[in-house]
Motif scaffolding. Structure first.
Motif, PDB file in Angstrom:
ATOM      1  N   ASP A 169      -8.403  11.254   1.609  1.00 55.24           N
ATOM      2  CA  ASP A 169      -7.782  10.025   2.098  1.00 55.24           C
ATOM      3  C   ASP A 169      -7.716   9.048   0.937  1.00 55.24           C
ATOM      4  OD1 ASP A 169      -6.533   8.232   3.712  1.00 55.24           O
ATOM      5  OD2 ASP A 169      -8.265   7.798   4.981  1.00 55.24           O
ATOM      6  N   ALA A 170      -6.540   8.470   0.750  1.00 54.97           N
ATOM      7  CA  ALA A 170      -6.364   7.598  -0.407  1.00 54.97           C
ATOM      8  C   ALA A 170      -5.592   6.362   0.009  1.00 54.97           C
ATOM      9  CB  ALA A 170      -5.604   8.327  -1.509  1.00 54.97           C
ATOM     10  N   ARG A 171      -6.108   5.208  -0.407  1.00 58.79           N
ATOM     11  CA  ARG A 171      -5.458   3.940  -0.169  1.00 58.79           C
ATOM     12  C   ARG A 171      -5.210   3.376  -1.555  1.00 58.79           C
ATOM     13  NH1 ARG A 171      -6.990  -1.356   0.662  1.00 58.79           N
ATOM     14  NH2 ARG A 171      -8.881  -0.775  -0.442  1.00 58.79           N
ATOM     15  N   LEU A 172      -3.943   3.238  -1.946  1.00 60.57           N
ATOM     16  CA  LEU A 172      -3.632   2.706  -3.277  1.00 60.57           C
ATOM     17  C   LEU A 172      -2.753   1.485  -3.107  1.00 60.57           C
ATOM     18  CD1 LEU A 172      -3.479   6.132  -3.644  1.00 60.57           C
ATOM     19  CD2 LEU A 172      -3.468   5.341  -6.006  1.00 60.57           C
ATOM     20  N   ILE A 173      -3.126   0.399  -3.751  1.00 61.00           N
ATOM     21  CA  ILE A 173      -2.344  -0.828  -3.638  1.00 61.00           C
ATOM     22  C   ILE A 173      -1.707  -1.131  -4.986  1.00 61.00           C
ATOM     23  CG2 ILE A 173      -2.477  -3.325  -3.243  1.00 61.00           C
ATOM     24  CD1 ILE A 173      -4.518  -2.653  -1.057  1.00 61.00           C
ATOM     25  N   VAL A 174      -0.362  -1.251  -4.945  1.00 62.36           N
ATOM     26  CA  VAL A 174       0.355  -1.479  -6.199  1.00 62.36           C
ATOM     27  C   VAL A 174       1.124  -2.793  -6.123  1.00 62.36           C
ATOM     28  CG1 VAL A 174       0.608   0.966  -6.741  1.00 62.36           C
ATOM     29  CG2 VAL A 174       2.357  -0.166  -5.359  1.00 62.36           C
TER      30      VAL A 174
ATOM     31  N   MET B 205       0.848  -1.172   0.000  1.00 59.40           N
ATOM     32  CA  MET B 205       0.000   0.000   0.000  1.00 59.40           C
ATOM     33  C   MET B 205       0.887   1.225   0.000  1.00 59.40           C
ATOM     34  SD  MET B 205      -3.165   0.774   2.495  1.00 59.40           S
ATOM     35  CE  MET B 205      -2.702   2.174   3.502  1.00 59.40           C
ATOM     36  N   LEU B 206       0.584   2.190  -0.863  1.00 58.27           N
ATOM     37  CA  LEU B 206       1.369   3.430  -0.870  1.00 58.27           C
ATOM     38  C   LEU B 206       1.146   4.183   0.430  1.00 58.27           C
ATOM     39  CD1 LEU B 206       0.893   4.857  -4.508  1.00 58.27           C
ATOM     40  CD2 LEU B 206       2.603   3.254  -3.642  1.00 58.27           C
ATOM     41  N   SER B 207       2.191   4.868   0.895  1.00 61.13           N
ATOM     42  CA  SER B 207       2.023   5.719   2.071  1.00 61.13           C
ATOM     43  C   SER B 207       1.151   6.903   1.675  1.00 61.13           C
ATOM     44  CB  SER B 207       3.389   6.221   2.562  1.00 61.13           C
ATOM     45  OG  SER B 207       3.862   7.227   1.684  1.00 61.13           O
ATOM     46  N   GLU B 208       0.692   7.636   2.687  1.00 61.49           N
ATOM     47  CA  GLU B 208      -0.199   8.760   2.408  1.00 61.49           C
ATOM     48  C   GLU B 208       0.455   9.771   1.471  1.00 61.49           C
ATOM     49  OE1 GLU B 208      -2.116  10.073   5.834  1.00 61.49           O
ATOM     50  OE2 GLU B 208      -3.591  11.152   4.639  1.00 61.49           O
ATOM     51  N   ALA B 209       1.717  10.095   1.757  1.00 62.18           N
ATOM     52  CA  ALA B 209       2.403  11.089   0.938  1.00 62.18           C
ATOM     53  C   ALA B 209       2.582  10.572  -0.487  1.00 62.18           C
ATOM     54  CB  ALA B 209       3.756  11.428   1.558  1.00 62.18           C
ATOM     55  N   GLU B 210       2.950   9.299  -0.614  1.00 58.95           N
ATOM     56  CA  GLU B 210       3.084   8.707  -1.946  1.00 58.95           C
ATOM     57  C   GLU B 210       1.750   8.716  -2.685  1.00 58.95           C
ATOM     58  OE1 GLU B 210       6.393   5.125  -1.595  1.00 58.95           O
ATOM     59  OE2 GLU B 210       4.491   4.883  -0.535  1.00 58.95           O
ATOM     60  N   GLY B 211       0.721   8.387  -1.938  1.00 56.70           N
ATOM     61  CA  GLY B 211      -0.615   8.350  -2.536  1.00 56.70           C
ATOM     62  C   GLY B 211      -1.011   9.719  -3.071  1.00 56.70           C
ATOM     63  N   TYR B 212      -0.813  10.743  -2.253  1.00 59.98           N
ATOM     64  CA  TYR B 212      -1.139  12.102  -2.687  1.00 59.98           C
ATOM     65  C   TYR B 212      -0.348  12.470  -3.941  1.00 59.98           C
ATOM     66  CZ  TYR B 212      -3.945  13.594   1.382  1.00 59.98           C
ATOM     67  OH  TYR B 212      -4.918  13.771   2.326  1.00 59.98           O
ATOM     68  N   ARG B 213       0.925  12.056  -3.944  1.00 59.69           N
ATOM     69  CA  ARG B 213       1.757  12.384  -5.093  1.00 59.69           C
ATOM     70  C   ARG B 213       1.212  11.686  -6.346  1.00 59.69           C
ATOM     71  NH1 ARG B 213       6.483  12.028  -2.159  1.00 59.69           N
ATOM     72  NH2 ARG B 213       6.785   9.873  -2.843  1.00 59.69           N
ATOM     73  N   TYR B 214       0.827  10.446  -6.168  1.00 58.56           N
ATOM     74  CA  TYR B 214       0.281   9.681  -7.295  1.00 58.56           C
ATOM     75  C   TYR B 214      -0.946  10.395  -7.864  1.00 58.56           C
ATOM     76  CZ  TYR B 214      -1.000   5.506  -9.996  1.00 58.56           C
ATOM     77  OH  TYR B 214      -1.290   4.625 -10.995  1.00 58.56           O
ATOM     78  N   LEU B 215      -1.832  10.776  -6.949  1.00 54.31           N
ATOM     79  CA  LEU B 215      -3.083  11.408  -7.386  1.00 54.31           C
ATOM     80  C   LEU B 215      -2.804  12.744  -8.062  1.00 54.31           C
ATOM     81  CD1 LEU B 215      -5.402  10.665  -4.331  1.00 54.31           C
ATOM     82  CD2 LEU B 215      -5.292   9.444  -6.501  1.00 54.31           C
TER      83      LEU B 215
END
Lengths: 690, 690
Positions: free
Chosen positions: A212-217, A5-15
């Motif tokens: 809030d974002a939960r991204l699974i890669v 799961m991406l961390s919150e900061a990574e997730g925000y960056r992805y989005l």
């Protein structure tokens, strides 16, 4: 493949990289930096711990909200560190996120997951605690058009909150469409992204933010669910001029006996094959396929599984085009069976033989007088193609169909689908001139995407009705608020059916009644309906059922009312449902039909609901219904209710190819189930097969 | 009677008087008093304008929340006055309410309204915006027990929020029960209170508070919906030994012809009455009822409406006990018709004659060979009593029942119910020895309370199934968040049925199949089911349908599994649904039945699902199902699927009084509809009629 799961900061960056709005935020590692970050973001801010070991930040005291000034920033920094260390000893703290605190708004969620049969799907619903409570989620298979996105937003019950609830200003629907579209595009294009959950997305009157974002890669490049292209089957292989039955037997307990006996009515050349006999039912028996003097198009294989590879080699030598392998003992038993099946397929491929089965009941093509199954009963000729993943269902339905006077153009048991499968049989049904509608019984589809592509094309020309079993395995109870689990597999099937224009039905009888209706009437052009009856009770029930199944009983236009008032008795209902009163005879119905034939612009579907009465001869009445139907381009549904008294009317309707329902509710339910997939106004596709 | 809404202060006073917790509050008329009030209540406070002309206080700027100190109190006071004056010129301001600001909690609503048929009902649901969104409201008729209140709280989807959502601590359910109970008591006891809406009630982990209340009272003492007590009818009047037909005719177009011809099979004395004839069907015709030499129990009246009063006087003179008035032209046409009906009832009362109708099809009592209707068809003898508010429905159902082989103990068309009505016919069915279940077709019930009282007693002894039409008039679209309108009348009927133990059904065919099932099997003792089949496809569908209709397919206990494994083939499913495999014959089914007969403790309902197969003779199989059923006290449901091949089995089941469903879904749907009213575990009432 390892997933993370991406961390919150990574997730925000992805989005943010996808052009999706997130709150201003900074990841800081010192209290003084937090203070600077807060100043530049602007108060109020939220601060949260960032640590791969801490998933539920709030639970450990790792989140402080409503921070209004620099002193509170520093205090929050210390508190968060302390709480995190105390509650999750040894957690690696990668820093603390300082984030713009977003004002409240409407919380929604956008999620995505990868379905084993259909690949990537996206879901949308209300956010926060509402999601679990409402189970009010819409699902679409990727890719999606903007129109489909708008549809999925509007489809949920909670759409009222977005549109503007009780006088509140509407929310920014376009911002939401943009987020879904961008996320859908990223999800398609990025093979690493396996699952995501943006929850909540806060919607405002203007704009929206994902908070809030939960991204699974997957760490490795994933293998996209490939569309396994199985070779198309040329249609002519389903129209054989000669058939051999390998394993044909005189022993009534053997499958080879039943198959051969069923095929005796086949008008083409028929060859029993059995090395142990010379003669069967007065026909010469051949010791092997290769011993047959003429060409052989089909071979029905009814010998033990271990003998099948040898038979297939012989078929190859003989130039056989299609093998119907009814024999069981292949992939379905696992282990050795699977290997045997692979071997059979390999031989078939090498020789260009196509396979129905193995482990199936076989195939029936009534218009060709072919019954290449061991079903003791042969169905009537008709216009429905039935393709089933269960042999017992076929036996049962065919038996039931005889007294029901329901006929088939094809009945196919798909078995293990080692070679030919649902897609091929759908193509067969599409081009088969005797088929006017198709019914599927599906337990599981292996390659959802390829199935969808084909069934969508087919359903455009010929209606497809499907009974999908396995809804109870969806495990609703275990569903969490995560979109992924709410979008259980059964729901994905339903979304796929809807997109492809396939009409889902629960009950088998309902499925065939619907297939019959569609075979004769095609799709209605819209949901505007009229009901005509002579019984007040059934007028009331018609209103109820129309309401229940989403059918619009339209208002009668003034000019139509005027014409009707001119000849109907004064107490008639003057409304829709049209109650023509208990003393209505066939002539009164006919006069009303004439008015409706002249005014076809205001309705799409007519339900004619009659009851047994000495005043209306059922044959006469039924003939008028047939005439009504044939003089309009609309869907006319007969509901001649009753028993033996009206059987003569039922026969007239059947001959005139007008569907008749003996239970009023079923008529409305059937039309409702069509409209739920194909329904509503000008947007429907063309294509009554009539 | 004039109705008015109580002001907020009055409403709070009313609630406090009932012992219902409201926030601390004061109504003040000066800024300084507001300040004092706030000090004594404690900050933070809310301030609101109080004015009969201002209903939506927030909309006019008449509410200020989150007031934290004395200065803000004074400022708020001025602002509210100014806004109110500016936005609603001329509004009388009775003061300003200073109120304790309650912390946030879970918002629910409690409402009450007065239904025209059933009187006072209370409703419960989630509050705030959730109420409209979810349409998730439970309804009960008053009075209610604490247990029923607990039931209505737990029944809503949103109960999860009360019970403790996702790890949150649970809310104070007892406080909620107390509020509902107190409000229900006040609602019963206070005839002035017509409608109320406590929305929201804020629920905390401990305690609850009503923070907004809308109470509507009638200024005059209201007339409570009186339970109109109609005289009971002695059962023996339904078993006549002589019948006269007034208006008996030789003209086949006349109702009097049809009625008389239908009655020719009546084994008692039958008298045609017609002043214009001497002889009819070889029988002597009498010029009037009084001219008949012997006593007359029933008179069927089939003459024009205007002649009916005279006939009734003659009946009175003759000592007739029951008049079946099929004639129309009474209350249903309004005006003069209503007065004529009153006159007929007055004459009947004076002479002690009871009336069926007028404006009805009549009555059939097949076991007495009575068909006192003008229906051209006579039903078979059977065990279902059918009581219908539509004559056309009777004609249709009776006609349909013949090929379906469905029989009746009574068929009654209630007509205008000028004297005898649903309640009386229910009592007749209750004591009638030939009746084992009852089906009602209801359009509208005049006196819901009296109906409920009787139907509840009857349903305790004999199952009652009801088709209630008119669900579409509920006008959902127009529903506001006010409980009253959500609790549309159809929902009140459903709540009343549920309380009385009546099983509601939508479709007519479903209703009669269910009635038949109940007539033979009675109520199941619980929802623990097993399904036994020889077809994998139907095992999957059985799971789906069980899940869909709330039926628990129980796990097979270890000892049962062990016994089964001892003789079943190794590949059998070893689970419930029990798939005995395609080669199962009647003997394998029988051996499984034997195990289930020995172990009756773990199941309540068995579905036996068979398919046509050459390996299981349907007659043999059906006989084993009958034996299985007769050797258990449980509900055994036959699902012998198929057509002509299994007809012999269907006949055996029918003779053995085992219900059979030809569509698998219908079997589960029928049992599910029983369980939804009578269902679940030990709490069910006793009373299989078998």
């Amino acid at each position: 493949m390892p997933e993370r799961m991406l961390s919150e900061a990574e997730g925000y960056r992805y989005l943010a990289g996808c052009g999706i709005p997130v709150p201003s935020h900074r990841l800081v590692e010192r209290a003084s930096d937090a203070r600077t970050a807060a100043e530049s973001i602007g108060y109020p801010v939220v601060m949260k711990v960032s640590s791969p070991q801490i998933v539920h930040k709030s639970d450990v005291g790792g989140v402080v909200t409503g921070i209004e000034n620099p002193d509170d920033v520093e205090r929050a920094y210390e508190i968060i560190l302390k709480n995190s260390a105390a509650n999750v000893p040894g957690a690696e703290i990668s820093g603390i996120i300082v984030e713009q605190q977003m004002p409240p708004g409407l919380e929604v969620l956008v999620g995505g997951r990868t379905d084993p049969a259909f690949g990537k799907v996206i879901t949308f619903g209300l956010g926060g605690r509402l999601v679990e409570l409402l189970r009010d989620v819409s699902i679409r298979l990727l890719p999606v058009t903007d129109e489909e996105i708008a549809g999925m937003i509007r489809e949920i019950e909670g759409y009222r909150l977005i549109r503007g609830y009780r006088g509140e200003p509407p929310k920014d629907e376009q911002a939401l469409v943009d987020i879904i579209r961008r996320m859908a595009e990223a999800f398609i294009e990025d093979p690493r992204l396996k699952e995501f959950d943006l929850n909540p997305v806060i919607l405002y009157e203007s704009g929206a933010r994902v908070v809030d974002a939960r991204l699974i890669v997957e760490e490795m490049i994933g293998v996209e669910t490939a569309v396994q292209l199985r070779m198309e089957a040329p249609p002519e292989i389903f129209y054989p001029s000669s058939i051999a039955v390998v394993g044909a037997s005189a022993n009534p307990n053997k499958v080879g006996y039943s198959v051969f006996r069923n095929l005796l009515s086949f008008p083409g050349r028929l060859y029993p094959v059995n090395p142990t006999r010379r003669e069967l039912f007065g026909r010469e028996v051949y010791p092997s396929v290769t011993a047959i003097p003429d060409g052989v198009d089909w071979v029905v294989v009814a010998v033990p599984a271990r003998l099948v590879p040898g038979i297939m080699e012989a078929c190859g030598e003989k130039g056989v085009r299609l093998a119907v392998i009814v024999t069981a003992g292949f992939r379905e038993i696992g282990g050795e069976g699977g290997r045997l099946e692979e071997k059979v397929v390999e031989i078939a491929r090498r020789h260009g033989i196509r396979i129905i089965g193995p482990n199936c009941l076989g195939i029936m093509m009534p218009h060709q007088d072919i019954n290449a199954t061991f079903d003791p009963v042969t169905p009537k000729k008709g216009s429905i193609a039935f393709i089933s993943q269960s042999g017992a269902l076929i036996t049962t339905i065919v038996d039931w169909s005889l007294p029901e006077d329901l006929g088939f153009s094809a009945v196919i048991s798909v078995g293990n689908q080692a070679d030919l499968g649902f897609e091929h049989y759908l193509k067969l049904a599409e081009q088969d001139p005797d088929t006017r509608s198709i019914t599927l019984y599906i337990e599981e589809i292996k390659n959802g995407r390829s199935f969808m592509k084909i069934v969508e094309q087919v359903a455009e020309k010929k209606p497809v009705v499907a009974v999908k079993s396995g809804s109870s395995t969806k495990g609703r109870e275990a569903a969490s608020s995560h979109t992924g689990s709410l979008a259980g597999s059964y729901e994905v099937y339903m979304a796929a059916f809807k997109r492809a224009g396939v009409i889902p039905v629960h009950g088998l009888r309902d499925a065939f009644h619907l297939a019959e209706l569609l075979a004769s009437e095609g799709y209605p052009a819209g949901r505007r309906a009229i009901a005509i009856t002579s019984a007040g009770g059934f007028a009331v029930l018609s209103s109820d059922y129309a309401d229940m199944y989403g059918i619009d009983l339209v208002e009668l236009p003034d000019d139509v009312l005027e014409e009707l008032n001119a000849f109907l008795p004064p107490y008639w209902s003057r409304a829709n449902p049209m109650d023509l009163l208990g003393d209505a005879g066939a002539d009164r119905f006919a006069a009303v039909f004439d008015v409706l034939i002249r005014h076809q612009d205001f309705w799409d579907i007519a339900f004619v609901v009659t009851v047994p009465t000495t005043l209306a001869d059922p044959t006469h009445l039924a003939n008028e219904i047939v005439r009504f139907s044939h003089h309009t381009h609309k869907v006319v549904v007969g509901c001649m209710l009753g028993g033996d008294s009206v059987k003569s009317g039922h026969r007239v309707l059947r001959t005139g190819q007008i569907p008749n329902f003996e239970e009023l509710e079923d008529a409305f339910k059937a039309i409702g189930s069509i409209l739920s997939v194909r329904g509503g106004g000008g947007g429907v596709r063309p294509g009554s097969p009539r």
